[in-house]
Design a protein around this motif. Structure first.
Motif, PDB file in Angstrom:
ATOM      1  N   ASP A 296      29.360 -20.275  -3.755  1.00 52.44           N
ATOM      2  CA  ASP A 296      29.510 -19.622  -5.045  1.00 52.44           C
ATOM      3  C   ASP A 296      29.479 -18.108  -4.832  1.00 52.44           C
ATOM      4  O   ASP A 296      29.421 -17.628  -3.693  1.00 52.44           O
ATOM      5  CB  ASP A 296      28.417 -20.068  -6.018  1.00 52.44           C
ATOM      6  CG  ASP A 296      27.025 -19.956  -5.413  1.00 52.44           C
ATOM      7  OD1 ASP A 296      26.887 -19.257  -4.388  1.00 52.44           O
ATOM      8  OD2 ASP A 296      26.088 -20.563  -5.955  1.00 52.44           O
ATOM      9  N   LEU A 297      29.533 -17.338  -5.930  1.00 50.41           N
ATOM     10  CA  LEU A 297      29.566 -15.880  -5.785  1.00 50.41           C
ATOM     11  C   LEU A 297      28.329 -15.326  -5.071  1.00 50.41           C
ATOM     12  O   LEU A 297      28.456 -14.492  -4.173  1.00 50.41           O
ATOM     13  CB  LEU A 297      29.738 -15.227  -7.165  1.00 50.41           C
ATOM     14  CG  LEU A 297      31.160 -15.279  -7.743  1.00 50.41           C
ATOM     15  CD1 LEU A 297      31.172 -14.723  -9.153  1.00 50.41           C
ATOM     16  CD2 LEU A 297      32.133 -14.510  -6.859  1.00 50.41           C
ATOM     17  N   PRO A 298      27.108 -15.767  -5.427  1.00 50.42           N
ATOM     18  CA  PRO A 298      25.948 -15.303  -4.653  1.00 50.42           C
ATOM     19  C   PRO A 298      26.024 -15.722  -3.188  1.00 50.42           C
ATOM     20  O   PRO A 298      25.583 -14.986  -2.306  1.00 50.42           O
ATOM     21  CB  PRO A 298      24.764 -15.980  -5.359  1.00 50.42           C
ATOM     22  CG  PRO A 298      25.232 -16.210  -6.750  1.00 50.42           C
ATOM     23  CD  PRO A 298      26.679 -16.550  -6.606  1.00 50.42           C
ATOM     24  N   GLY A 302      25.859 -13.353   0.113  1.00 53.75           N
ATOM     25  CA  GLY A 302      25.017 -13.563   1.285  1.00 53.75           C
ATOM     26  C   GLY A 302      25.825 -13.529   2.575  1.00 53.75           C
ATOM     27  O   GLY A 302      25.379 -12.974   3.592  1.00 53.75           O
ATOM     28  N   PHE A 303      27.028 -14.108   2.537  1.00 54.86           N
ATOM     29  CA  PHE A 303      27.910 -14.128   3.703  1.00 54.86           C
ATOM     30  C   PHE A 303      28.330 -12.702   4.078  1.00 54.86           C
ATOM     31  O   PHE A 303      28.277 -12.304   5.249  1.00 54.86           O
ATOM     32  CB  PHE A 303      29.123 -15.000   3.398  1.00 54.86           C
ATOM     33  CG  PHE A 303      30.201 -14.967   4.440  1.00 54.86           C
ATOM     34  CD1 PHE A 303      29.902 -15.149   5.773  1.00 54.86           C
ATOM     35  CD2 PHE A 303      31.523 -14.742   4.086  1.00 54.86           C
ATOM     36  CE1 PHE A 303      30.899 -15.114   6.754  1.00 54.86           C
ATOM     37  CE2 PHE A 303      32.518 -14.713   5.041  1.00 54.86           C
ATOM     38  CZ  PHE A 303      32.213 -14.892   6.372  1.00 54.86           C
ATOM     39  N   LEU A 304      28.744 -11.908   3.067  1.00 50.32           N
ATOM     40  CA  LEU A 304      29.177 -10.535   3.337  1.00 50.32           C
ATOM     41  C   LEU A 304      28.013  -9.683   3.837  1.00 50.32           C
ATOM     42  O   LEU A 304      28.190  -8.826   4.706  1.00 50.32           O
ATOM     43  CB  LEU A 304      29.780  -9.928   2.067  1.00 50.32           C
ATOM     44  CG  LEU A 304      31.070 -10.584   1.553  1.00 50.32           C
ATOM     45  CD1 LEU A 304      31.553  -9.905   0.286  1.00 50.32           C
ATOM     46  CD2 LEU A 304      32.163 -10.542   2.625  1.00 50.32           C
ATOM     47  N   ALA A 372      20.615 -17.475  -0.279  1.00 55.26           N
ATOM     48  CA  ALA A 372      19.705 -17.566   0.865  1.00 55.26           C
ATOM     49  C   ALA A 372      20.318 -18.394   1.993  1.00 55.26           C
ATOM     50  O   ALA A 372      20.174 -18.042   3.177  1.00 55.26           O
ATOM     51  CB  ALA A 372      18.379 -18.176   0.419  1.00 55.26           C
ATOM     52  N   LEU A 373      21.006 -19.488   1.648  1.00 48.86           N
ATOM     53  CA  LEU A 373      21.554 -20.377   2.675  1.00 48.86           C
ATOM     54  C   LEU A 373      22.662 -19.694   3.473  1.00 48.86           C
ATOM     55  O   LEU A 373      22.667 -19.751   4.708  1.00 48.86           O
ATOM     56  CB  LEU A 373      22.078 -21.663   2.028  1.00 48.86           C
ATOM     57  CG  LEU A 373      22.635 -22.719   2.990  1.00 48.86           C
ATOM     58  CD1 LEU A 373      21.574 -23.153   3.981  1.00 48.86           C
ATOM     59  CD2 LEU A 373      23.167 -23.919   2.213  1.00 48.86           C
TER      60      LEU A 373
END
Length: 411
Positions: A296-298, A302-304, A372-373
């Motif tokens: 999802d957007l969050p 987290g990935f970026l 977080a994941l």
């Protein structure tokens, strides 16, 4: 020596290119196939649109009751034909339901929260069986005497249900027995024969979809707990894709700027870091696809953020590398010293982020968990690529002995 370094370097490039091709385009060899990661990565509701409902169980509930409630809800949702629904426990007494492609929260709440017991009621209004007496129910096609395939629903009863149903079908022969869920008659088949085997068939259905939905409702039965919706929302089908496209564009532009900065500022080592960064992104996307992680957007945020952590590790290493070169060490000695001296700082920075991500994942909920994941996966894989992939590529580059000019190495 040069040829050995070239073989190492180009082996990594070729392997990465093959993996990237298979990941993004898929492959099929005979009966074996690998689908592309675009088809495997699950997008959150904020990216593809749908309905989000958070249900809370009333009173004191056990883990077993929550597990049964999740199974019942899943059966009911599957009957709607919803693609890739998310039905998961949240906390000790809450269930989170995400239904992509659906835009009516009230309808979703109605389907999810059916709590009355499934009942089989005779013409006299007396309850014959409950859902607890039904072991299994399936929608099948059966051939009539004229050879026509007609949909029907099969029922398999337990021992108690078999006895009760045998008595009821004898008593109500040629009369209807109503199947009631939430005080609503979902079917009222007519008794054509006395059924003593515990195996019954419901015929006269309009089509196979109706038979499948009826079988699902019978099989799911009632919820073991009373659920109350405490939060729900709906994301439009146009807002989701537009948010996804915007996030992808931002990600691509951001990564391109990082690649250009690293190549311009650190030169050859920066280019090697760029290759490692691309491999890092590929590793992350493959992990998302393999483990069915909802993005999802969050999660994208987290990935970026983890990409920034990956670049930060390379910056620390390369700054140490430049210091060693300016101190007069050879390229190989400076490279080994740079990695050795930067390792503690890189390790500490990554560990603190990992600890924070773990705490967020276990104590957070909903979108916080997604952030977080992806951050946790990203930081771990970025640490791996910075310490191993970048180092391997730089050693291969030194073995190729293209140049000894330290300016080419950013010093």
């Amino acid at each position: 020596m040069r040829s050995k370094g070239a073989i190492k370097f180009f082996s990594v490039i070729v392997i990465a290119a093959i993996v990237a091709y298979v990941a993004f385009f898929g492959i099929k060899v005979g009966n074996y196939s690998i689908s592309s990661i675009q088809n495997r990565i699950r997008l959150g509701l904020d990216l593809r649109g749908g309905v989000y409902v958070l249900e809370e169980a009333e009173g004191n509930v056990t883990q077993d009751e929550i597990n049964k409630a999740i199974a019942v809800i899943r059966n009911r949702v599957d009957a709607l034909g919803v693609t890739q629904p998310v039905i998961a426990q949240q906390g000790s007494n809450r269930i989170r339901v995400e239904l992509p492609g659906m835009n009516d929260p009230d309808r979703a709440i109605e389907i999810i929260g059916k709590t009355a017991q499934l009942k089989f009621i005779g013409p006299d209004g007396q309850v014959i069986l409950t859902g607890a007496n039904v072991k299994d129910s399936k929608a099948v096609y059966a051939q009539t005497e004229t050879g026509v395939q007609q949909p029907e629903v099969t029922l398999v009863l337990d021992a108690e249900g078999t006895k009760k149903f045998a008595e009821a079908t004898q008593k109500f022969l040629n009369q209807p027995i109503a199947i009631v869920l939430d005080d609503k008659v979902i079917s009222a088949p007519r008794v054509n024969d006395v059924i003593t085997t515990g195996n019954a068939v419901i015929t006269g259905l309009k089509d196979f979809q109706e038979a499948s939905e009826l079988a699902t409702l019978i099989r799911a039965g009632s919820l073991p707990v009373t659920l109350k919706p405490i939060a729900y929302s709906s994301v439009g089908a146009t807002l989701g894709p537009s948010a996804y496209n915007a996030a992808v564009k931002v990600g691509i532009y951001g990564v391109l700027l990082i690649l250009l900065f690293m190549a311009a500022f650190y030169r050859l080592p920066g280019i090697m870091a760029d290759v490692a960064l691309i491999i890092y992104i590929l590793i992350n996307l493959i992990i998302y696809a393999l483990f069915n992680i909802t993005l999802d957007l969050p999660g994208i945020a987290g990935f970026l953020l983890s990409i920034g952590m990956a670049v930060d590790a390379n910056v620390l290493i390369f700054e140490r590398f430049k210091e060693e070169l300016r101190a007069g060490k050879s390229l190989r000695a400076a490279l080994d010293a740079g990695f050795r001296r930067a390792f503690t700082a890189v390790f500490d920075a990554n560990m603190t982020t990992i600890i924070g991500a773990i705490i967020l994942f276990y104590m957070g909920s909903g979108n916080v968990k997604g952030f977080a994941l992806t951050l946790l996966i990203g930081v771990i894989s970025s640490f791996f690529t910075a310490i191993t992939v970048t180092r391997f590529l730089l050693h291969a580059l030194l073995e190729m002995d293209l140049t000894r000019d330290i300016k080419v190495y950013g010093a």
